[in-house]
Design a protein around this motif. Structure first.
Motif, PDB file in Angstrom:
ATOM      1  N   ASP A  57       0.839  -1.207   0.000  1.00 40.24           N
ATOM      2  CA  ASP A  57       0.000   0.000   0.000  1.00 40.24           C
ATOM      3  C   ASP A  57       0.873   1.255   0.000  1.00 40.24           C
ATOM      4  OD1 ASP A  57      -2.461  -1.004  -0.179  1.00 40.24           O
ATOM      5  OD2 ASP A  57      -3.018  -0.751   1.955  1.00 40.24           O
ATOM      6  N   ALA A  58       1.854   1.240   0.940  1.00 51.77           N
ATOM      7  CA  ALA A  58       2.721   2.419   1.088  1.00 51.77           C
ATOM      8  C   ALA A  58       3.495   2.679  -0.200  1.00 51.77           C
ATOM      9  CB  ALA A  58       3.677   2.199   2.254  1.00 51.77           C
ATOM     10  N   LEU A  59       3.981   1.607  -0.817  1.00 52.15           N
ATOM     11  CA  LEU A  59       4.761   1.784  -2.045  1.00 52.15           C
ATOM     12  C   LEU A  59       3.883   2.302  -3.185  1.00 52.15           C
ATOM     13  CD1 LEU A  59       7.135  -1.340  -1.925  1.00 52.15           C
ATOM     14  CD2 LEU A  59       7.740   1.059  -1.544  1.00 52.15           C
ATOM     15  N   ARG A  61       1.399   4.246  -2.826  1.00 53.24           N
ATOM     16  CA  ARG A  61       1.165   5.665  -2.557  1.00 53.24           C
ATOM     17  C   ARG A  61       2.436   6.482  -2.787  1.00 53.24           C
ATOM     18  NH1 ARG A  61      -0.962   3.836   2.314  1.00 53.24           N
ATOM     19  NH2 ARG A  61       0.829   4.753   3.382  1.00 53.24           N
ATOM     20  N   GLY A  62       3.526   5.801  -2.989  1.00 56.19           N
ATOM     21  CA  GLY A  62       4.802   6.481  -3.196  1.00 56.19           C
ATOM     22  C   GLY A  62       5.507   6.836  -1.901  1.00 56.19           C
ATOM     23  N   ASP A  63       5.036   6.275  -0.766  1.00 54.87           N
ATOM     24  CA  ASP A  63       5.677   6.543   0.531  1.00 54.87           C
ATOM     25  C   ASP A  63       6.800   5.526   0.729  1.00 54.87           C
ATOM     26  OD1 ASP A  63       6.420   7.002   3.095  1.00 54.87           O
ATOM     27  OD2 ASP A  63       4.398   7.047   3.936  1.00 54.87           O
ATOM     28  N   LEU A  64       7.957   5.902   0.219  1.00 53.22           N
ATOM     29  CA  LEU A  64       9.070   4.952   0.193  1.00 53.22           C
ATOM     30  C   LEU A  64       9.580   4.544   1.591  1.00 53.22           C
ATOM     31  CD1 LEU A  64       9.841   4.358  -2.816  1.00 53.22           C
ATOM     32  CD2 LEU A  64      12.147   4.998  -2.132  1.00 53.22           C
ATOM     33  N   PRO A  65       9.790   5.523   2.526  1.00 55.97           N
ATOM     34  CA  PRO A  65      10.312   5.110   3.858  1.00 55.97           C
ATOM     35  C   PRO A  65       9.373   4.137   4.572  1.00 55.97           C
ATOM     36  CG  PRO A  65      10.449   7.492   3.589  1.00 55.97           C
ATOM     37  CD  PRO A  65       9.674   6.984   2.412  1.00 55.97           C
ATOM     38  N   GLN A  66       8.065   4.454   4.551  1.00 55.52           N
ATOM     39  CA  GLN A  66       7.112   3.552   5.238  1.00 55.52           C
ATOM     40  C   GLN A  66       7.065   2.187   4.543  1.00 55.52           C
ATOM     41  OE1 GLN A  66       3.274   5.270   6.202  1.00 55.52           O
ATOM     42  NE2 GLN A  66       2.353   3.248   6.236  1.00 55.52           N
ATOM     43  N   GLY A  67       7.091   2.210   3.217  1.00 56.10           N
ATOM     44  CA  GLY A  67       7.071   0.956   2.452  1.00 56.10           C
ATOM     45  C   GLY A  67       8.297   0.113   2.766  1.00 56.10           C
ATOM     46  N   ALA A 142       6.339   2.893  11.597  1.00 53.95           N
ATOM     47  CA  ALA A 142       6.158   3.258  10.189  1.00 53.95           C
ATOM     48  C   ALA A 142       4.759   3.796   9.936  1.00 53.95           C
ATOM     49  CB  ALA A 142       6.418   2.042   9.317  1.00 53.95           C
TER      50      ALA A 142
END
Lengths: 189, 159
Positions: A57-59, A61-67, A142
């Motif tokens: 999901d995080a990836l 959305r483009g949220d790299l650190p959380q992903g 995260a």
């Protein structure tokens, strides 16, 4: 000797055949480890799946650190699964060694066995506490786990773990003490 | 030399009964059985035929059982005192209505000194041999055996 009908009657009942309790059977570590392995697998599967979903999901959305953190948590979950698999395998191996070892060879294998048992102990502690706590902490940090869910599940997991530990930990400890006593007695320590 | 397998084949049943007189069924009994087996494996290396094999293995088993009982004891040992004598045949009648586990439980409730004498008598050891195994006089064997039977009758009648 004077006949004693009481003693004769006692002897008859006393000598009723009973199961052979003197079988030279070593402790079954793998039996004790089975439950611990099941818990480890279940925890790893649940957290791993959750972490992968959250990471995906995080990836997206483009949220790299959380992903990246969530994927790291998934990798840790796989490591947990691997650790508990090895825990069980080592317990089974220790059983096999104890079962098949002639007495005269035990002295030579003593150090080897003790190393294995220490390793089993260490892995149990690791699989049971450090990894799940680490995983959950990583996911919560995260932001992949909503705080109320993290709190409720952490309390639930802790309660479940405490219950399970109360049931299996004394048994595992007793079995380990028995194995050590075996090694000491038979190895001529 | 006498080895463990031979002892187990010949006296395994008697040893299992000795174990049952010290530990209830379950892990405690299994553990004691293992302790007895280990002690015998080690003791047989030192056996030089001074006594019969049966006497020797029962002595070792009782010593291990005694240590186990003393280590595990949480309740005070029942006193070795007087119990009303049972008329001859009463105990036989009570035993006829008790199964093996109930008898084992009643034997485990006896004071250790009486229990040891009784279980050795039940293995058909004569008084001089029991006295030798336990390191007591023959008179003490007779007294303890008499008291053990009286107490056992009381225990079986009022469990």
């Amino acid at each position: 000797m004077i006949p004693d009908p009481d003693l004769d009657a006692l002897t008859r009942t006393w000598r009723t055949p009973m199961p052979d309790t003197l079988e030279f059977a070593p402790p079954k570590l793998s039996h004790v480890a089975r439950w611990e392995a099941r818990v480890g697998y279940a925890t790893a599967l649940f957290l791993g799946t959750f972490a992968l979903g959250a990471g995906g999901d995080a990836l997206r959305r483009g949220d790299l650190p959380q992903g990246a953190l969530a994927v790291f948590a998934a990798v840790l979950a796989v490591a947990t699964g691997r650790a508990v698999a090895r825990l069980r395998a080592r317990a089974a191996e220790a059983d096999a060694l104890l079962t098949g070892t002639p007495l005269q060879l035990l002295e030579g294998r003593r150090r080897h066995l003790q190393t294995r048992l220490c390793s089993i102990r260490g892995r149990t502690a690791w699989a049971f506490t450090l990894v799940p706590v680490g995983l959950w902490g990583a996911l919560a940090a995260a932001g992949a786990v909503p705080l109320p869910l993290a709190a409720v599940s952490a309390v639930g997991y802790a309660a479940w773990l405490a219950g399970l530990h109360l049931r299996t930990a004394p048994r595992l400890a007793a079995e380990l003490r028995r194995v050590e006593a075996w090694i000491g007695e038979l190895g001529g320590a | 030399m006498t080895d463990w397998n031979e002892v187990r084949a010949l006296h395994g049943a008697a040893l299992a009964r000795v174990v049952a007189s010290y530990a209830p069924p379950g892990p405690d009994r299994e553990e004691l059985a293992q302790e007895v087996a280990i002690a015998l494996v080690r003791a047989l290396e030192r056996f030089r035929g001074e006594a019969s094999v049966k006497t020797f293995v029962l002595r070792v088993a009782h010593n291990v059982g005694l240590r186990h009982a003393l280590r595990r004891r949480q309740l005070p040992e029942p006193s070795d005192g007087e119990v009303a004598d049972a008329a001859p045949g009463v105990l036989a009648h009570l035993v006829a209505h008790a199964d093996r586990e109930r008898l084992h439980a009643a034997v485990r409730a006896l004071p250790l000194a009486q229990r040891q004498v009784l279980t050795l008598a039940l293995e058909e050891l004569d008084h001089p041999t029991i006295a030798e195994v336990l390191g007591i006089s023959e008179n003490a064997v007779a007294t303890r055996l008499f008291r053990a039977k009286a107490r056992l009758a009381a225990l079986l009648e009022h469990p």
